[in-house]
Design a protein around this motif. Structure first.
Motif, short mmCIF file in Angstrom:
data_model
loop_
_atom_site.label_atom_id
_atom_site.label_comp_id
_atom_site.label_asym_id
_atom_site.label_seq_id
_atom_site.Cartn_x
_atom_site.Cartn_y
_atom_site.Cartn_z
N SER A 126 12.87 0.72 -0.77
CA SER A 126 11.99 -0.44 -0.87
C SER A 126 11.06 -0.20 -2.05
CB SER A 126 11.17 -0.61 0.41
OG SER A 126 10.20 -1.63 0.27
N GLU A 127 10.76 -1.24 -2.81
CA GLU A 127 9.92 -1.06 -3.99
C GLU A 127 8.52 -0.58 -3.61
OE1 GLU A 127 11.89 -4.18 -7.18
OE2 GLU A 127 10.39 -4.93 -5.74
N TYR A 128 8.05 -0.98 -2.44
CA TYR A 128 6.78 -0.48 -1.90
C TYR A 128 7.00 -0.08 -0.45
CZ TYR A 128 4.18 -2.17 -5.96
OH TYR A 128 3.71 -2.36 -7.24
N VAL A 129 6.25 0.91 0.01
CA VAL A 129 6.37 1.38 1.38
C VAL A 129 5.04 2.00 1.80
CG1 VAL A 129 7.18 3.70 0.80
CG2 VAL A 129 7.92 2.63 2.95
N VAL A 130 4.78 2.02 3.09
CA VAL A 130 3.58 2.66 3.62
C VAL A 130 3.98 3.92 4.37
CG1 VAL A 130 1.62 2.42 5.20
CG2 VAL A 130 2.33 0.48 3.79
N VAL A 131 3.24 5.02 4.10
CA VAL A 131 3.54 6.32 4.72
C VAL A 131 2.26 6.90 5.30
CG1 VAL A 131 4.69 8.54 4.38
CG2 VAL A 131 5.18 6.66 2.80
#
Length: 375
Positions: A147-152
């Motif tokens: 995914s071009e952006y992700v939350v971790v």
């Protein structure tokens, strides 16, 4: 308005169900919560576990945002994040490390009890930061790297030197590091010992590299793909076995190369159920140790009890026994200094929009790792 309060729309690779085609679609990525960061993915790669994920392993939850190997740059941080900032380069992992729980302080395992490996497809609070057309998205492990952006969650990532090669950083986020750690941290291969490695993909090549670093004198690689011989030799292989080239079994060939006694250590890196017993049988009576590293959709494996009763040891391993902060940081430093010939892994590259080509490339005999360009 600060970026941390905005929802980002971007592209991601999605699977809607077992056996369904992978599609690249627009998704929404929520801002990070208190102990999380939102990451712009810079580079990702394809692992065999990604193939298993669209077949329902390690969980059967869809729609699924794919990918678990990669490296990215922090776009925004949650209110309680103090040790990271926007612009930091990070590797997301699926093993946490609190350094305080019983397991972390024991020195015996990398499986943290506070931040465990998550097979829920969700964040630690059992929610998701990803959605598509108003529907919640799951991810394979701690995040979705395709995914071009992700939350971790910050407890599942490692900050790395910005000078690190991005493709190589992606390789050590799972595959190569898993094999390397299995030889280094789990098996603790002794100097002068003999080793057999089944499957010479990124994990197997990592096991060879780790065994060489630990001083193994004989490293035998087993693979039906003749093209893997040269790759493996670059990492320290001393003997190559292609079972298709002989009427003898792999077990017989390995024992011939080890004076009839078997090897000190074996590493099963394929996840093929039938090879687990073979990997145990090729080790020495009484003292042999086998590391089970490979995984697949079929995880119920009948064991040859007789082989175990005769004193051999069989041990499972998640992420090669590596702790995210204590151990992966050492591998990342070696990677940044190019102490591993990781260029041997980098065989193909595709843009995210052509992700389905990556699955086809992986079937080619000359393919080891496919790098996915995110932007």
């Amino acid at each position: 308005m600060p970026s941390t309060s905005q929802v980002i729309t971007c592209k991601a690779a999605i699977c809607w169900g077992v056996g369904k085609a992978v599609t690249v679609e627009e998704i929404q990525v929520d801002p990070p919560k208190a102990t999380e960061v939102r990451v712009k993915m810079l580079c990702a790669s394809l692992c065999h576990t990604d193939i298993s994920s669209i077949q329902g392993f390690p969980h059967n939850k869809f729609p699924l945002a794919l990918g678990h190997e990669g490296v990215g740059v922090i776009e925004s941080v949650g209110d309680e994040v103090t040790n990271l900032k926007e612009g930091d380069i990070i590797i997301p992992t699926y093993v946490g490390e609190c350094q305080e729980c019983e397991n972390c302080v024991s020195g015996k395992t990398n499986l943290c009890l506070t931040y465990p490996v998550r097979f829920t497809g969700l964040m630690p609070d059992n929610t998701s930061r990803l959605s598509i057309r108003g529907k919640r998205l799951y991810h394979v492990l701690s995040c979705a790297t395709w995914s071009e952006y992700v939350v971790v969650d910050v407890n599942y990532l490692l900050k790395v030197n910005p000078a690190i090669n991005l493709a190589y950083a992606s390789f050590i986020s799972c595959g190569f590091a898993t094999g390397y750690g299995a030889a280094w941290k789990e098996a603790k291969v002794k100097s002068g010992s003999s080793v057999a490695v089944f499957g010479l993909g990124a994990v197997g090549l990592g096991a060879i590299s780790g065994a060489k670093m630990m001083g193994a004198s004989k490293i035998i690689g087993v693979d039906k793909n003749e093209m893997k011989r040269e790759k493996a030799e670059a990492f320290g292989l001393t003997h190559f076995i292609n079972p298709s080239d002989s009427n003898k079994s792999a077990s017989e060939l390995i024992k011939e190369l080890s004076g009839g006694m078997g090897v000190d250590y074996s590493f099963e890196c394929t996840g093929v159920p039938s090879l687990l017993n073979v990997s145990v049988e090729v080790t020495k009576l009484g003292t042999g140790k086998t590391m089970a590293i490979g995984t697949g959709v079929e995880n119920i494996v009948p064991l040859d009890l007789l082989a175990i009763i005769f004193g051999r040891k069989l041990k499972g391993s998640i992420f090669g026994g590596l702790k995210t902060t204590s151990d992966l940081s050492i591998i990342a430093d070696k990677c940044q200094k190019e102490e591993f010939p990781l260029q041997e892994l980098f065989t193909h590259e595709v843009p995210l929009i052509e992700i389905n080509n990556a699955f086809e490339l992986l079937k080619q005999p000359n393919c080891v790792k496919v790098v996915i360009k995110m932007m």
